[in-house]
Structures are given as C-alpha cells and as structure tokens.
Design a protein around this motif. Structure first.
Motif, PDB file in Angstrom:
ATOM      1  N   TRP A 128       0.831  -1.203   0.000  1.00 24.40           N
ATOM      2  CA  TRP A 128       0.000   0.000   0.000  1.00 24.40           C
ATOM      3  C   TRP A 128       0.861   1.246   0.000  1.00 24.40           C
ATOM      4  N   ARG A 129       0.313   2.302  -0.595  1.00 26.22           N
ATOM      5  CA  ARG A 129       0.941   3.607  -0.418  1.00 26.22           C
ATOM      6  C   ARG A 129       0.634   4.110   0.994  1.00 26.22           C
ATOM      7  N   GLY A 130       1.457   5.019   1.517  1.00 27.38           N
ATOM      8  CA  GLY A 130       1.351   5.435   2.912  1.00 27.38           C
ATOM      9  C   GLY A 130       0.015   6.034   3.271  1.00 27.38           C
ATOM     10  N   ASP A 131      -0.637   6.739   2.340  1.00 27.58           N
ATOM     11  CA  ASP A 131      -1.917   7.353   2.659  1.00 27.58           C
ATOM     12  C   ASP A 131      -3.095   6.433   2.411  1.00 27.58           C
ATOM     13  N   GLY A 132      -2.836   5.218   1.928  1.00 22.22           N
ATOM     14  CA  GLY A 132      -3.910   4.258   1.710  1.00 22.22           C
ATOM     15  C   GLY A 132      -4.777   4.537   0.507  1.00 22.22           C
ATOM     16  N   ALA A 133      -4.375   5.445  -0.366  1.00 20.42           N
ATOM     17  CA  ALA A 133      -5.201   5.778  -1.531  1.00 20.42           C
ATOM     18  C   ALA A 133      -4.986   4.795  -2.674  1.00 20.42           C
ATOM     19  N   TYR A 134      -3.812   4.195  -2.738  1.00 13.70           N
ATOM     20  CA  TYR A 134      -3.497   3.270  -3.834  1.00 13.70           C
ATOM     21  C   TYR A 134      -2.839   2.025  -3.256  1.00 13.70           C
ATOM     22  N   VAL A 135      -2.981   0.946  -3.985  1.00 14.08           N
ATOM     23  CA  VAL A 135      -2.363  -0.315  -3.605  1.00 14.08           C
ATOM     24  C   VAL A 135      -1.742  -0.925  -4.860  1.00 14.08           C
ATOM     25  N   ALA A 136      -0.556  -1.517  -4.688  1.00 15.20           N
ATOM     26  CA  ALA A 136       0.157  -2.125  -5.810  1.00 15.20           C
ATOM     27  C   ALA A 136       0.210  -3.637  -5.622  1.00 15.20           C
ATOM     28  N   VAL A 137       0.018  -4.366  -6.726  1.00  9.96           N
ATOM     29  CA  VAL A 137       0.044  -5.834  -6.708  1.00  9.96           C
ATOM     30  C   VAL A 137       1.099  -6.298  -7.697  1.00  9.96           C
ATOM     31  N   ASN A 138       2.110  -6.993  -7.209  1.00 19.41           N
ATOM     32  CA  ASN A 138       3.171  -7.551  -8.048  1.00 19.41           C
ATOM     33  C   ASN A 138       2.790  -8.997  -8.346  1.00 19.41           C
ATOM     34  N   PHE A 139       2.486  -9.242  -9.606  1.00 18.22           N
ATOM     35  CA  PHE A 139       1.947 -10.561  -9.989  1.00 18.22           C
ATOM     36  C   PHE A 139       2.660 -11.041 -11.243  1.00 18.22           C
ATOM     37  N   LEU A 140       2.976 -12.346 -11.276  1.00 14.78           N
ATOM     38  CA  LEU A 140       3.610 -12.957 -12.442  1.00 14.78           C
ATOM     39  C   LEU A 140       2.524 -13.405 -13.412  1.00 14.78           C
TER      40      LEU A 140
END
Length: 1332
Positions: free
Chosen positions: A242-254
C-alpha cells in the motif's frame, strides 16, 4: 551525514520444543532443527511483538506468541514470551499451511492471520484476561478458494486486499465483506503506453556545436526492445503493498506466459496503471510511504538491483545491492520493506537484513544485521516508531531499534576539526569540515574494512577513530598538519576471532572511547556486556578483550574532553554511570528517561548531561529545555540546537538551573537564527565560528551564526589578537565599533598594538571611518552570556559622547612620529572626528606642500575621497591659503573659469580685505565683521551689521568704543522695535537716554511694563506735559484692568490721575476691600463708603453667588452621570461600548454570555475587533482592515479627535469629558476661595452680616460638594488598581491607528493613574457663627 546507531537490542530464543514454554531456561535449543517462526507483526499500542510459530511438516500446530520487553522478570535484552493461542493449520491434503499475512488490530485486540490455504483466521484476546495464556478466541471468519497468494491490510486498517492463486484480487472491508473483485488479465498490460522522454540520458544533453553533425537518435526510442523476461530465480510469489496514505495499492503478480507486472489500483478496485516491462523483475515489492517510489528487485547476470517505479509505472532509478563476499547465495531470496517515515529501506536477504538510506541521490548501506542461517527472516517495522523492527528466524526473534545520529569528532577547541564519519557498507567516508568542506556523497577520504561497518567513534581529543565491524575493531590515527587534519591512517586492528555461527548469535552493537586509545564495545552474548581493549597497551601479538557486565545498559557514549577517563553508560530508564577499568561508577547527573541522543560535558566544575528524547524534548540533566528540538551539538561554551520552527538556538553553558533558553526572536537576539526548513546540525567548529547543517535532501550548508562569530571576536579581543578580530569583523560584516566597545580601556592602552597588528593602511582607514558614538555592546551586540534580561535598550541611552574623538586622538598621538608613512591614516583620523576636523586635515596637507608637493597631491586626493570636495573647498578657502585652495579646486569637477578669476582677484587684495571677502563669501559673517573693524571702516560695519543682523556681535566687538557702541545700540533698538520686541527696545533706548522713544516702546510693551513706562515718561527732556502724562497713565490703567491687575490699576488712578473714587472701584473689582477702605480713610472720603465700597461689595456678592450656584449645579448633574456611566460599563460592557447588547437583556453577571466573548473593557479583542460601534453609527463593524467603514486614516482620526474633545452625551468619550470637566471645576473653586474669604470679611466690616453668612454657607456647600466629588470620581481603590490595569494594556504592545487610535488613547488615559485635585477648607469667621 547521519548513521544508524543501535539503541535497543532484544532477543528471544525459542526453548526446546519438548520443554514447556514457561520454562525458566531460555538457552539455545539443543535440537539440530530449531522451530521456525513463520510471521511477525507489532502490537503498536503496547510495543509488543506477536510472532507465529509453526506449522512444520511434522507438526501442523500454529501458535501465536506475544513477546514483551522491559519486564521485571528478566534483563531488558531478553524478550519474555506469553502464549496467545494455538490451532491446527493444515490444508485439505494434510500438508501444513503457510501464513501469507499476519496483522494486529489494536482497537479490537484482534490478530488477523491469513493462510495460503484460503482461511482467514481471527484471534481475539480478552482485555480483562490478557494475563491468562492461551485463552484467546480463535475463529475462521472466511475462506477463499482455491488459495491465497498474498494479502495486505491498508494503513488505516479499514481495507484488506487479497490476491488468490487463480489471478483475482479481492478488496474486503473490515467486516470481511467483499467490496470489489478484480481479475488479473493479460489485457491490463495494454492500459497505457509508457514513453520515456530521455531525462538524464546522454542523447538529451548538450554536446557542443559539433554534435549537430552527428546522427543523434531519438532518445524516446529504447536501445533494445524490453520484453520483461522473467528472472530465472523467480519463485512466482505475489506481493501486495500500500501507499502510505492508503489511496493506492500495488500488486506484483507474475502473468503466466507474459511477464511480471506491478498493477496499481485505487481503493475502489479500479486499475490505475501498470509498470513498464523490466527484464529480470522478481516478486518483491514495497511502496515507499511517502508515495513517490515503489521498490522491486531486478536480477541481472552480474548484479542484483533494487529498481524503483513511479505510480504511473515508469522506472525511476535503481540501487545496486552489495552482495556479501562470504555468503554469495544470501541474495537468492530477497524481500523489501520501507519503514514508516520513508527514511530506511530494509532489504531482507536469506540470512541477514540490510538497512539502506539515501541522501543527495546516493544510497548508503548503513547496517547489515546477521539474523539466522536456517530460515529467511520474517521482518516487520513498527508502525509508529520508524526505526524499530522485529525479525524472526528459526528458533529466534530479534528486536532492534536504531536512531539516525551524526558520528562527529569533538567540537571543543582546539580539537574542533569538524571531523564526521559516514558509514556506507564496508566504507567509512571521512570529512574534516575545517580542512575541506566536501559535499556528500563525496568525502575527503575513504577507509575500507573487511566487513560492513557497525559503528564508528572518535577519541575525545580527536586524535583517533575506531571503526567497529563484525571482524573486530580497526583503529585509525588522525594526524594534523598545522590547522589541517590529514586522512585517517590504519594503526592497528583488534579482531574478535569469532566463528560464523557465533557472529549470528552474538551481535555487536556500539563502540566508544573510554581513553585516548582505549575502546569499549557493547555486544550481546547470553546477556549484554562490555568488551574493553587498549590499543596502546603492549599485547605481544595477542589481542586481549576484557569483559564488564552491562546487563541493563542500552547505550554507551564517549564523554567530553574535560571529563574523567571511562565511558558513560545509560540504561533504559535514563540512569547514567561511568564505566572505567571494568567497574561502574555513579555519574553526577541523570536523565528523567532514556535519551537516545546524549552528550556529556563538564563546564566550570558542573557536570552536564545533554539528552534528546524521541519526541524532541531536550534535557540538561533532569531539566527540560525545549520541546521541539530536532538536533543538537555541544561546544566548550554553547549548547546549540535546531527546532521544528526552523531556528538554530544557542544556550550559554552554565549550571542546569541557570541555562537560559532564548526565545524565537532572531531579529533581536543573537542566540537565535533562522535556518532553512528541515535543517539539522552536522557539526560545529568554534575555531572557525561555523556550523554545518544538512538539509532534508542531503545537501550541506555552512553558516556563521552571529552568536559564534561574536563569541569568537570577543575572545580575540580579550587575547589582544586584534588582527584576527578585525579580519573576522570584516569578513562577517560585524560593526567595527565592537573592537573598542568590548574593552575600551584595553583598546586605548593597546592602540599601538592594534595599529601594528592591523598594519594595512586601508584597513585602519576602514576602522576609523566605521566609528560612531553608539556603544554597540549595549544595542546590537549585547553580551547574552552575562545572564542579564534581554530588555530593549534605547539607542540614545547607549551613546558615548566623545568616543570617536577619543579614539581618533589616540591614533593621531601614536602616528604623529610616522607622519609620512601614515599620512593617509592621519588625514582619515582628522576627517572622521565628530564633527570632522577638516581644517586640521587641511593644515597637514598645507605643511606637506612646503616639503613634498607630490605627497601633498596624494593627500589631497585622499581627503577629497573622504569628504565632499565642495565642502572641502570652502574649508580650504577659510584657511586663507590660496595655494591649498587651488590644489583642492583642481580635484573637483568645477570649471576653472569659475574659481580661477576669483582666486586671482583675492591675490590682488590686501590681507584684511582678502580675509573679509573670503569670510563674506563663505557666510562667516561674524569673522567678516571682525575684519571690517580691523580695517576701520565703520560705515561698512554699520551697513554689514544691519544687512546680516549682527547687532549682538557688533556690540561685543565695540564694547570698549563708547561712541561706536552707542551707534550700534541705536541701530539695534530700531531693529528690536521693528520686530515688536518693545520691552527690549525700550531698554535699549533708555540706555541711550532717548526717553521719548523708550516711553513709546514701553507703552506698546503692555501692562507688564507700566512702572518703566511712567518712569521714562517723567525723564524726558523737555519734560512731558501733564495732559500727555495723564493720557499715558490712562492707557496703562485700562491695560491693567483688562489684564485683571486691579491693584496696579488702582495705584495709577490714585497716584497719577488723582482719582480716589476710580482707584477704590478698581480695588473693589479685585476683591481688595481692605485696601479700598484704607484709601477712604486716608483721603477722608466717607461719602465713598456708600457709593463705592457698598456698591463694590454688592457687585462682588452677586457675581460670586452666581458662580458658586453654577458650580453647585454642575456638580449635581455631572458627578451622578459619571457614576452612572461607570456602572453601565461594569454591568454590561458589550452594550456600553457597542451601543446594544447582542444577547438581549442578559448581562455579564449571568452565565448566558458565550465563553468565547470577552467582556473586559480593556480587552484587546474588544477594542481592536469591534471597536465600539456605538460611536461609528454602523452596527456590525468588526474591524478596520478590509471594511467599508475603515477609520485608519488621518481624516477620520481628526474627526474622532473632535468627537473626543466635545464629549457629547451618549458617546464613549462622555466619561472622559465629564471627569476632566469636574477636575477643572474643582480647581476653579479652589482658586476662588481666597476671593470669597475677602468678600465675606468685607461684608462683615460693612455690617452686612447676613449676606456674609449666606455667602459663607454657599461656599461651604460648594467645597463639601467638591470633596464628595473627589471621593466618588477618584476613589482611592481605583487609583491603586488602575496602574496595574494600564500595565496590562501596555503589555499587549498593540496600538491601533486612525480613529481607533483615538479611542485607544481615551481608554488608556482613563486607565492611567490619575492624581485627584486638591481642595482645601474654608476659614470661616467666628463672629458669623463659624468655627475655626
């Protein structure tokens, strides 16, 4: 420039699996396969670690443990376990499950465990039964199929994101309701086309003119097509961050068959961006809380990089990891975690953790911590304490806390070389800022050791540097060449000789110097202990380490140069001890709590322990100095610290109770200075009078604070090093007057030494031209170390009359024997006097003209440079030296046709005529008059005297020449008469025996000169006629009656006009009845008793009765009105000053007025905001700035002053007007009392007793009314309290302008201490029934 330094180490070693958890033995397990810990998380509310143990292939049981530190059951370095609960965590096929995420929700006392098999388990602890182990409520709240690949809670703990094994992402609420479901399709990769514009690439840089002919390719086209080839080491994991402010989330997927990609989603599950293809990208991912970068791992054939992405998916630089030489396979399994404030990136390798920081676009490896060989560490940062982490591996949990601290050398002269050491892996970057101000990431020198550096320390005298690393301690000598510090030279090494397994279990924490060559090391075996080694002691080729118990020690610090040998140790409660020769001695100071940053000094036999807590509280011993400190450094005389308000402040060292902390006032206090936002102290160099600060980006700034500069200058002056003091004043733009004002007597005694040291002629001129009468040590450069309150000083009170001339005279006295060599300084000393001694300077030039014309021309050039040449020309002319005048004129911009004819004409004149002409041209009229007298040209003297009004000077120079003196006096008398100075003119004519003219002048002078007028009138020759004399006497008598001098008028009527009746009438008019009755008897005129005396008494009685009646009526009307106004102001000030009460009939005595409304009449909020709209005629006015009814103009001020002067009823000025009116009335009554007493006595003498008694009673009533008015209008208690009220009003420091200022002045005048008028008693006649 800051390093990571350990300030807390705790460890938990899992006991033998077959033994109960509560066993007292926590020694290392004898089992060959320690129990693995599969996850860690933090209970932020209690600062406790929750770890998951298991499951293992042989045991599917999963147990949660809570590890606590700083308990009373064991030393602080041992974490105490307590079981939360356990359950079987096996998959459907019987294999042990794997934890994908574990997170503690503090508000609900719930630990959420998410397993790869699909189960979401909550473990809820009972707050009341928290001490009972194993009593938690365990529940499977949800199950996802087929499996869970990754999970992560949002920073606000309101959203859970899960990635499943079949390529789906679920957004789940806190209540485990699915908010959004997203599939990870290959089509997502077509979301956007990333185009790089080539920032920073060679093709976009300027190549010179020849580059135009080169075939430059488009920088937006990559060198080769990047397909995003998977890494051969990719384990297929999925990671969520997650980004620190909780506005965005990143998913690392193969993405199978395509590439590994990082997708960025919003909280609502909308796809925002995807990353560009990167070859060799692996599954690790961590989003920096600040939000600007996402970190991932890229594995290349020859290296492993941490690559960074922006939110839009574009690459943004990389960091090449340092692969351990003795463990190349450690980089096979890598994870990444940013800490909560984005300052440290943790790189979790197979058996160790690397902590990286960045500054000035360079990445530093600050720490490399060995954790365990059997399992990749399970790592978690504390969410609120940025540098506290927990790491778990097989059979062991480690909790470490660090601080970012500058490793600096001593800041005490003469050792203040500004030495700073920066750790970067195995390299120590060394920079002595006094020798070379090298900006990071560069340094003056670099030293390298065999393994990553753990800690660095400098000797107390700055002669050595010790570097602690896993292999041992490297001892470097620091040599000086003059004032420069050379690069460190390795002198010796003390190795530990530990095996690899011991390095994992016995961590090294800190190092410090306990002597010139003795170091002590804090490390952990079974418990904390100190190792001591002296590099100067003979070893015989064998390194010996001596041990000291340090079970409760948290940090060790090298003491200041003035302290005794030993090292200062601090426990976790803040208690201090000095460790020397293996023994602990009490330190004569202590902290109220543990201070991560600490320094220890001795100042004038006073021990000072300076500490900074995590929350920014700065302490000296147990006294709190500041609550917003960000960094500090201690020198021999100052405690210097920075604040969150972006100031650097200086505290003069003293006993802790005497330390004076300056206010945030950089304009008026030398101890406070503004700095760039976020700046922190790196080091201080008192010898150089400089501070080095580092800004948030990493760049350095060297400043010269006024406090350090002035302290250095004062020290130079006291040491009589005027050369250094002058040079510092010049380079730092300090007023040169400080050189004299700091030690005036010493300076005058050492004036020769000053001239010898400064030497340069231009510098001496600069000093002399900078002099002023002001004592700068009382104004701009007050010595703040004296402990005196910093009160504003009136610049006029700091003036030293004659200071400039005293210094210039002393310089001239010293230089007079070396005139030729110091000609320029001699002239400057004359010119810089107050007032400038230009004539003295020109005389020096005139003397030189007789000796050396070339030297004289140089002197004239210099003096013309210092002074306006036109002014200098006039002074040269005033010396009557025409050659000198011509030389000066040639240096000016004048046309020779202007001055040459004049000078030639002067040459032709006689000396006296020439001098008269020169002084007349220069406006020296008195000197010119003297020359005319010497020429015996009296007619010219008269004309010149009249023309330039030089009568007094002419009288002075002719005082011994009676004939001419009388002529000048006559001219002067005519002049005085023409300017209406009749009395002075009359005196002049009288001295010349011109009595007719004197009579006319005295008569015009008015009533004050009636005696003189009558005297000279009778001295005229021929004698004045009787008719003329009576005419003069009548005019004087009329003037005296108009002036109310009835006694003098009566005298004239009696003695010069022979009118007894008129004289008696005049005396009665002045209430002089006793004199009037005496004249009646003297001249035997009883008929005048009825016609003049009784009539005069009756008229006086009538006018006095009318006056006293008016006064009595005025008192009865005005005094009650004043009391009424004051009562209204107290009862309802809002209505009184505003004109209406916005709260209806509710008054200030009740509880209905809002709390945020001030009802104080002297409140600044009341006077400045609403400003009493009663007298403005506009309700709702709330100020002057930006309103349509602004009164802040001079026009409105004049209008308001007129309102104040009128004091009309109903205005806020009415009370002030009435009070002043009553005061004037009382003063009038007091002045009338004497006349009334005479009247009463006269009435009684003429048998008018009843009228006299009535007059006496009326006067007594009025006097009693005045006394009552004084008590009511000026009550004593009000006079006692009003001074403090006015003091409160002035303390605000707020003085409005315009119309508002008039009201403010009115209120201020009413609240100022007022002296009530004085009224005396009436002396009543006994015969009328009065009492004495």
């Amino acid at each position: 420039m800051r390093n990571l330094r350990n300030i807390g180490h705790g460890v938990f070693r899992d006991p033998d699996p077959d033994s109960p958890l509560s066993s007292a033995s926590l020694s290392h397990s004898s089992s060959s396969t320690p129990t693995p810990f599969s996850a860690t998380c933090w209970d932020v509310s209690r600062d406790e670690v929750i770890v998951a143990r298991g499951p293992t292939p042989g045991d599917a049981r999963l147990e949660l443990l809570r590890l606590a530190k700083h308990t009373h059951a064991a030393p602080p370095s041992h974490l105490q376990p307590r079981s939360i609960g356990s359950w079987d965590a096996a998959t459907d096929d019987g294999e042990p499950d794997v934890i994908r995420s574990m997170h503690y929700l503090s508000d609900t006392l719930t630990t959420c465990v998410i397993l790869a098999g699909g189960n979401i388990v909550t473990v809820v602890e009972d707050e009341e039964n928290v001490a009972v182990p194993g009593e938690a409520h365990i529940e499977i709240v949800a199950t996802l199929q087929p499996s869970i690949a990754a999970a992560r809670w949002s920073p606000d703990e309101e959203l859970l994101v899960l990635a499943t094994g079949d390529g789906k992402v679920f957004f789940i609420s806190r209540d485990f309701d699915v908010i959004a479901e997203v599939s990870l399709h290959e089509e997502d990769l077509k979301l956007s086309k990333h185009v790089s514009v080539g920032w920073g690439k060679k093709e976009t840089q300027f190549q010179g003119k020849g580059a135009k002919a080169k075939a430059l390719k488009d920088p937006t086209i990559p060198d080769k097509e990047v397909q995003g080839t998977p890494s051969p080491n990719d384990d297929g994991r999925c990671t969520i961050s997650w980004r620190g402010d909780g506005a965005y989330v990143a998913v690392n997927f193969l993405q199978e068959g395509v590439r590994r990609v990082v997708r960025v989603y919003t909280r609502e599950g909308e796809l925002n961006s995807v990353t560009e293809p990167v070859d060799g990208l692996e599954g690790s991912l961590s989003w920096r809380p600040e939000g600007n970068l996402m970190a991932g791992i890229q594995r290349l054939p020859d290296r492993t990089d941490v690559v960074f992405f922006e939110r839009n998916g574009l690459r943004h630089g990389q960091l090449t990891l340092q692969t351990p030489e003795n463990a190349p396979d450690a980089v096979q399994d890598i994870s990444l975690e940013w800490n909560s404030d984005s300052t440290v990136l943790a790189v979790i390798l197979k058996d160790r953790i690397q902590l990286w920081t960045t500054g000035n676009y360079h990445w530093y490896l600050k720490q490399e911590i060995l954790i365990g060989q059997h399992q990749t560490p399970r790592f978690s940062w504390h969410a609120e304490k940025p540098l506290l982490f927990a790491a778990a591996t097989a059979g062991k949990v480690v909790v470490n806390e660090y601080i970012l601290a500058v490793t600096r050398g001593p800041a005490r002269a003469p050792y203040d070389h500004g030495a700073v050491a920066v750790i970067d892996g195995r390299t120590v970057k060394f920079t002595p800022f006094r020798t070379a101000n090298v900006p990071p990431p560069m340094s003056m020198a670099e030293v390298e050791v065999e393994s990553p550096v753990i800690d660095v320390a400098f000797a107390r005298d700055g002669s050595a540097m010790a570097v602690l690393h896993r292999g041992g301690v490297s001892f470097f000598g620091l040599e000086t060449k003059g004032t420069r510090l050379c690069a460190p030279k390795l002198q010796s090494e003390a190795l530990f000789g530990k095996s690899v397994s011991r390095l994992y279990e016995e961590p090294l924490l800190q190092i410090g110097f306990s002597g010139v060559s003795e170091v002590q090391i804090l490390h952990m075996v079974d418990d904390l202990e100190l190792l001591r080694h002296d590099f100067a002691a003979p070893s015989g080729g064998k390194v010996t380490w001596k041990k000291t118990d340090a079970a409760s020690v948290v940090a060790i610090t090298t003491p200041g140069p003035a302290l005794d040998d030993g090292i200062v140790a601090q426990d976790w409660r803040g208690r201090l001890s000095r460790v020397c020769d293996g023994e602990h001695f009490p330190f004569p100071a202590e902290f109220p709590a543990f201070m991560p940053w600490a320094r220890f000094v001795k100042h004038h036999d006073q021990y000072l322990a300076i500490g900074l807590s995590r929350n920014g509280h700065l302490y000296a011993n147990s006294r709190q100095l500041a609550k917003n400190c960000t960094s500090f450094v201690v020198t021999a005389h100052h405690l210097i610290f920075t604040t969150t308000n972006h100031f650097v402040k200086f505290i003069h060292l003293a006993a802790d109770e005497d330390l004076d902390v300056p206010k945030d006032d950089p304009e008026n206090d030398e101890r406070c200075r503004s700095i760039e936002r976020g700046g922190r102290l790196v080091t201080a160099m008192p010898t150089k009078m400089a501070l080095v600060l580092q800004m948030p980006r990493g760049n350095l700034e060297t400043i010269y604070p006024r406090a350090m500069v002035l302290a250095g200058i004062r020290q130079f002056i006291e040491q009589k090093d005027y050369s250094s003091a002058f040079a510092t004043c010049r380079t730092q733009r300090v007023d040169m007057n400080l050189l004299y004002d700091h030690r005036p007597e010493q300076f005058l005694e050492s004036i020769g030494l000053f001239l010898e040291q400064v030497k340069d002629t231009a510098n001496i001129d600069l000093f002399l031209s900078s002099l002023k009468e002001e004592d700068v040590t009382q104004t701009m450069y007050r010595d703040t170390s004296a402990g005196l309150p910093q009160q504003p000083v009136d610049p006029r009170a700091a003036v030293k009359p004659g200071k400039i001339n005293t210094i210039c005279d002393a310089v001239l006295e010293k230089l007079k024997t070396q005139k030729n060599a110091n000609l320029q300084n001699i002239i400057t000393a004359h010119v810089c006097k107050n007032p400038p001694a230009l004539e003295d300077g020109l005389r020096v030039v005139a003397e030189l003209m007789k000796e050396d014309e070339t030297l004289a021309e140089r002197a004239v050039e210099h003096i013309c440079f210092l002074v306006d040449v036109n002014r200098l020309y006039d002074h040269a002319l005033g010396l009557y030296d025409l050659d000198l005048t011509l030389l000066v004129a040639q240096q000016s911009q004048r046309d020779p046709r202007e001055y040459l004819p004049f000078i030639q004409e002067l040459h032709k004149m006689p000396v006296l005529r020439r001098q008269f002409t020169i002084d007349d041209k220069l406006g020296h009229h008195e000197k010119a008059l003297n020359h005319l007298k010497a020429l015996n040209e009296f007619e010219e003297v008269k004309d010149y005297t009249v023309k330039h009004k030089l009568y007094q000077h002419a009288l002075l120079i002719y005082r011994h020449d009676e004939q001419h003196h009388h002529v000048i006096t006559d001219l002067y008398a005519a002049y005085l008469k023409s300017v209406s100075q009749f009395k002075e003119a009359g005196l002049a004519y009288e001295s010349l025996n011109k009595y007719a003219d004197a009579t006319d002048c005295y008569l015009k002078a008015g009533a004050s000169s009636w005696r003189e007028c009558l005297y000279v009138a009778q001295q005229q020759e021929p004698p004045i006629t009787q008719e003329k004399l009576e005419e003069v006497a009548t005019a004087l008598a009329d003037a005296l009656r108009e002036a109310k001098d009835y006694a003098s008028a009566g005298t004239i009527h009696l003695e010069y006009l022979n009118s007894v009746e008129t004289a008696i009438q005049s005396l009665c008019k002045g209430y002089l009845f006793a004199d009037a009755l005496r004249l009646v008897a003297l001249h035997k005129r009883p008929d005048l008793l009825e016609t003049a005396i009784n009539t005069g008494l009756t008229e006086a009685l009538s006018s006095s009765t009318e006056l006293l009646a008016d006064c009595k009526a005025q008192l009865k009307s005005q005094v009650p009105r004043i009391l009424e106004l004051r009562r209204k102001a107290v009862e309802d000030p809002l209505a009184f000053y505003e004109g209406e009460n916005p709260f209806g009939n509710r008054t200030a005595a009740g509880d209905d007025i809002p709390d945020d409304i001030s009802i104080a009449a002297s409140s600044r909020a009341t006077t400045s905001a609403s400003l009493f709209t009663r007298y403005t005629g506009k309700a709702g006015s709330v100020g002057t700035v930006g309103s349509n009814v602004s009164r802040a103009t001079s026009k409105n001020r004049r209008r308001e002053e007129k309102k104040r002067a009128r004091g009309r009823k109903g205005t806020v000025y009415e009370e002030e007007y009435l009070v002043n009116s009553v005061r004037r009335l009382i003063e009038r009554v007091e002045s009338t009392k004497v006349e009334v007493e005479r009247l009463v006595f006269g009435l009684a003498r003429r048998d008018m007793a009843e009228r006299a008694r009535t007059m006496e009673d009326l006067m007594a009533q009025v006097l009693e009314g005045c006394k009552t008015a004084i008590k009511e209008v000026w009550p004593p208690q009000e006079n006692e309290n009003v001074e403090s009220q006015s003091g409160d009003l002035d303390a605000e420091g707020y003085r409005p302008g315009g119309g508002d200022g008039v009201l403010f002045e009115s209120l201020e005048a009413m609240r100022a201490k007022q002296t009530p008028p004085v009224i005396g008693g009436l002396e009543r006649l006994v015969l009328l029934g009065g009492r004495k």
